[in-house]
Motif scaffolding. Structure first.
Motif, short mmCIF file in Angstrom:
data_model
loop_
_atom_site.label_atom_id
_atom_site.label_comp_id
_atom_site.label_asym_id
_atom_site.label_seq_id
_atom_site.Cartn_x
_atom_site.Cartn_y
_atom_site.Cartn_z
N SER A 121 0.82 -1.20 0.00
CA SER A 121 0.00 0.00 0.00
C SER A 121 0.86 1.26 0.00
O SER A 121 0.59 2.21 -0.74
CB SER A 121 -0.93 -0.01 1.22
N ARG A 122 1.90 1.26 0.83
CA ARG A 122 2.81 2.41 0.87
C ARG A 122 3.48 2.59 -0.49
O ARG A 122 3.64 3.72 -0.99
CB ARG A 122 3.87 2.19 1.95
N TRP A 123 3.91 1.48 -1.07
CA TRP A 123 4.60 1.55 -2.37
C TRP A 123 3.66 2.10 -3.44
O TRP A 123 4.07 2.92 -4.26
CB TRP A 123 5.09 0.16 -2.78
N ALA A 136 3.43 5.83 -3.08
CA ALA A 136 4.68 6.48 -3.49
C ALA A 136 4.86 6.40 -5.00
O ALA A 136 5.30 7.36 -5.64
CB ALA A 136 5.86 5.83 -2.77
N TYR A 137 4.51 5.27 -5.58
CA TYR A 137 4.63 5.04 -7.02
C TYR A 137 3.79 6.05 -7.80
O TYR A 137 4.29 6.78 -8.66
CB TYR A 137 4.20 3.61 -7.32
N ALA A 138 2.50 6.12 -7.48
CA ALA A 138 1.60 7.03 -8.19
C ALA A 138 1.97 8.49 -7.93
O ALA A 138 1.99 9.31 -8.85
CB ALA A 138 0.15 6.77 -7.78
N ILE A 185 -3.00 9.08 -2.08
CA ILE A 185 -3.62 9.30 -3.38
C ILE A 185 -4.41 8.08 -3.84
O ILE A 185 -5.32 8.18 -4.67
CB ILE A 185 -2.55 9.69 -4.44
N THR A 186 -4.12 6.89 -3.29
CA THR A 186 -4.85 5.69 -3.69
C THR A 186 -6.06 5.43 -2.80
O THR A 186 -6.84 4.52 -3.08
CB THR A 186 -3.94 4.45 -3.62
N GLY A 187 -6.24 6.22 -1.74
CA GLY A 187 -7.33 5.97 -0.79
C GLY A 187 -8.71 6.20 -1.40
O GLY A 187 -8.89 7.02 -2.30
N GLY A 188 -9.71 5.49 -0.86
CA GLY A 188 -11.06 5.55 -1.42
C GLY A 188 -12.09 6.26 -0.57
O GLY A 188 -13.28 6.24 -0.89
N PHE A 189 -11.66 6.90 0.54
CA PHE A 189 -12.58 7.60 1.43
C PHE A 189 -12.43 9.09 1.18
O PHE A 189 -11.65 9.78 1.84
CB PHE A 189 -12.23 7.24 2.87
#
Length: 260
Positions: free
Chosen positions: A163-165, A168-170, A181-185
């Motif tokens: 999840s951390r990666w 950081a990747y995006a 940035i990947t979170g859905g809330f």
């Protein structure tokens, strides 16, 4: 534009009446969430937010989730809960886009993305709305990765690292400082959703979260991150398929190339 994080709070927020009455629609996609939806619907309806509505977007769940949602429409009334029935499973991003478009068309001033599996804390909804109204942010993120944010103890080291990666990747590819940035809330101001143009969003799966936030930043909307505790689902299984994972890997590069 960097995101900002308000100071964490230890108790549920109590909003002034005018703020609590703000038209807010929670969009909740479901696919086989019969075991989770009742608890989520009950908890949301119990909040001291008279302007809150719940829109369930069900992709013809074989376990009868859509029928359960309709029972709650009859119980609380169509002015509080409604259901958007879709013909089949087309991906989380498509479900969110359909539900958010419906919410905006029906007059919502704010639209909240929320999973049905209990991973997103209902107790944070009022606080996120208060932060959005007080800061004027276009997007308010319930964030796992700002100071004060925590993850479920059920998450092992591999899942935490992945999840951390992914964040950081995006974030690195797109050049943003959004911590989750990947979170859905995510709580969206209505005009930000109109500016993004939900009908033109490409992502079908979880990369929808990244694409939406990046589009908001590109259009000049501010993002604020509120710390949350992210809980692991206790009923049902994750919907993360290989194709969804591959889309998530490719999407940041597509967005970057399109921006250029």
């Amino acid at each position: 534009m960097p995101s900002k994080s308000p100071k964490p709070t230890s108790r549920a927020a109590a909003l002034p009446h005018d703020w609590a009455a703000t038209p807010l629609t929670v969009v909740m996609p479901t696919y086989n969430e019969a075991g989770n939806l009742p608890g989520m619907a009950e908890a949301l309806m119990a909040l001291d937010l008279p302007g809150l509505r719940l829109l369930v977007v069900d992709d013809s769940s074989p376990d009868g989730t859509g029928d359960i949602a309709e029972e709650y429409v009859r119980r609380f009334g169509p002015e509080r809960i409604s259901v958007l029935h879709r013909a089949g499973k087309e991906g989380l991003g498509r479900a969110y886009a359909a539900g958010m478009s419906r919410a905006v068309a029906d007059g919502a001033r704010y639209v909240l993305q929320m999973d049905a599996d209990g991973s997103h804390p209902v107790s944070k909804v009022a606080e996120m709305l208060g932060v959005a109204l007080s800061t004027g942010a276009g997007v308010t993120i319930g964030s796992r990765y700002v100071q004060g944010g925590t993850l479920s103890d059920a998450w092992g080291a591999h899942r935490r690292l992945l999840s951390r990666w992914a964040n950081a990747y995006a974030g690195t590819i797109l050049g943003t400082r959004v911590r989750d940035i990947t979170g859905g809330f995510n709580l969206w101001r209505e005009d930000a959703l109109r500016a993004i143009d939900l009908g033109s969003v490409d992502s079908a799966g979880y990369s929808f979260q990244v694409e939406m936030k990046y589009r908001a930043l590109r259009r000049g909307y501010g993002i604020v991150e509120v710390p949350i505790h992210f809980e692991d689902r206790t009923i049902g299984e994750s919907k993360m398929s290989l194709m969804v994972q591959l889309e998530s890997v490719a999407m940041p590069w597509k967005l970057r190339a399109r921006a250029r």
